[in-house]
Design a protein around this motif. Structure first.
Motif, PDB file in Angstrom:
ATOM      1  N   LYS A  36       0.805  -1.224   0.000  1.00 30.00           N
ATOM      2  CA  LYS A  36       0.000   0.000   0.000  1.00 30.00           C
ATOM      3  C   LYS A  36       0.836   1.272   0.000  1.00 30.00           C
ATOM      4  N   MET A  37       2.122   1.136  -0.305  1.00 35.00           N
ATOM      5  CA  MET A  37       3.008   2.293  -0.395  1.00 35.00           C
ATOM      6  C   MET A  37       3.419   2.473  -1.847  1.00 35.00           C
ATOM      7  N   LEU A  38       3.442   3.718  -2.279  1.00 31.57           N
ATOM      8  CA  LEU A  38       3.884   4.018  -3.640  1.00 31.57           C
ATOM      9  C   LEU A  38       5.409   4.086  -3.666  1.00 31.57           C
ATOM     10  N   ARG A  39       6.008   3.258  -4.492  1.00 28.68           N
ATOM     11  CA  ARG A  39       7.448   3.302  -4.725  1.00 28.68           C
ATOM     12  C   ARG A  39       7.641   3.813  -6.148  1.00 28.68           C
ATOM     13  N   PHE A  40       8.580   4.702  -6.331  1.00 22.17           N
ATOM     14  CA  PHE A  40       8.827   5.260  -7.651  1.00 22.17           C
ATOM     15  C   PHE A  40      10.307   5.123  -7.979  1.00 22.17           C
ATOM     16  N   ARG A  41      10.605   5.115  -9.273  1.00 24.93           N
ATOM     17  CA  ARG A  41      12.010   5.037  -9.687  1.00 24.93           C
ATOM     18  C   ARG A  41      12.635   6.407  -9.458  1.00 24.93           C
ATOM     19  N   CYS A  42      13.679   6.434  -8.641  1.00 26.27           N
ATOM     20  CA  CYS A  42      14.364   7.688  -8.330  1.00 26.27           C
ATOM     21  C   CYS A  42      14.971   8.270  -9.609  1.00 26.27           C
ATOM     22  N   THR A  52       6.826   7.855  -0.344  1.00 24.98           N
ATOM     23  CA  THR A  52       6.238   9.182  -0.230  1.00 24.98           C
ATOM     24  C   THR A  52       5.579   9.297   1.139  1.00 24.98           C
ATOM     25  N   ASN A  53       5.516  10.516   1.627  1.00 25.38           N
ATOM     26  CA  ASN A  53       4.907  10.791   2.919  1.00 25.38           C
ATOM     27  C   ASN A  53       3.797  11.801   2.709  1.00 25.38           C
ATOM     28  N   LYS A  54       2.552  11.364   2.895  1.00 25.46           N
ATOM     29  CA  LYS A  54       1.409  12.245   2.662  1.00 25.46           C
ATOM     30  C   LYS A  54       1.333  13.383   3.671  1.00 25.46           C
TER      31      LYS A  54
END
Length: 95
Positions: A36-42, A52-54
């Motif tokens: 449930k966490m969004l991981r993105f390519r740096c 990310t931290n909402k």
């Protein structure tokens, strides 16, 4: 010609445009959903050890230890300056 943006306007861009939306919809970065966490390519090191931290509206790469707010992320991915990044975000929210 120089442009001026008020501190309140810049704060709004920084805090009120969700960082997840910038990553997914505005920049179309490669993402993975993990627990449930969004991981993105740096955009700097190309790794996926990110989050990310909402609450703070920041994205972080734990490998290169870089924090990104929406403006920073636009500047990094777009290889552009501050004013160009602000104009990009401005154009996206005014659609």
């Amino acid at each position: 010609m120089s442009q001026y943006y008020s501190a309140d306007y810049l704060r709004m861009l920084r805090n009120d445009i969700p960082i997840d939306e910038v990553i997914v919809a505005f920049l179309n970065l490669e993402v993975r959903n993990h627990r449930k966490m969004l991981r993105f390519r740096c955009p700097l090191c190309q790794g996926f050890h990110t989050a990310t931290n909402k609450k703070t509206n920041l994205a972080r790469c734990f490998d290169c230890q870089k924090n990104f707010n929406p403006i920073d992320l636009i500047m990094t991915v777009g290889n552009c300056g501050f004013l160009d990044a602000v104009e990009f975000l401005k154009s996206r929210i005014n659609q």
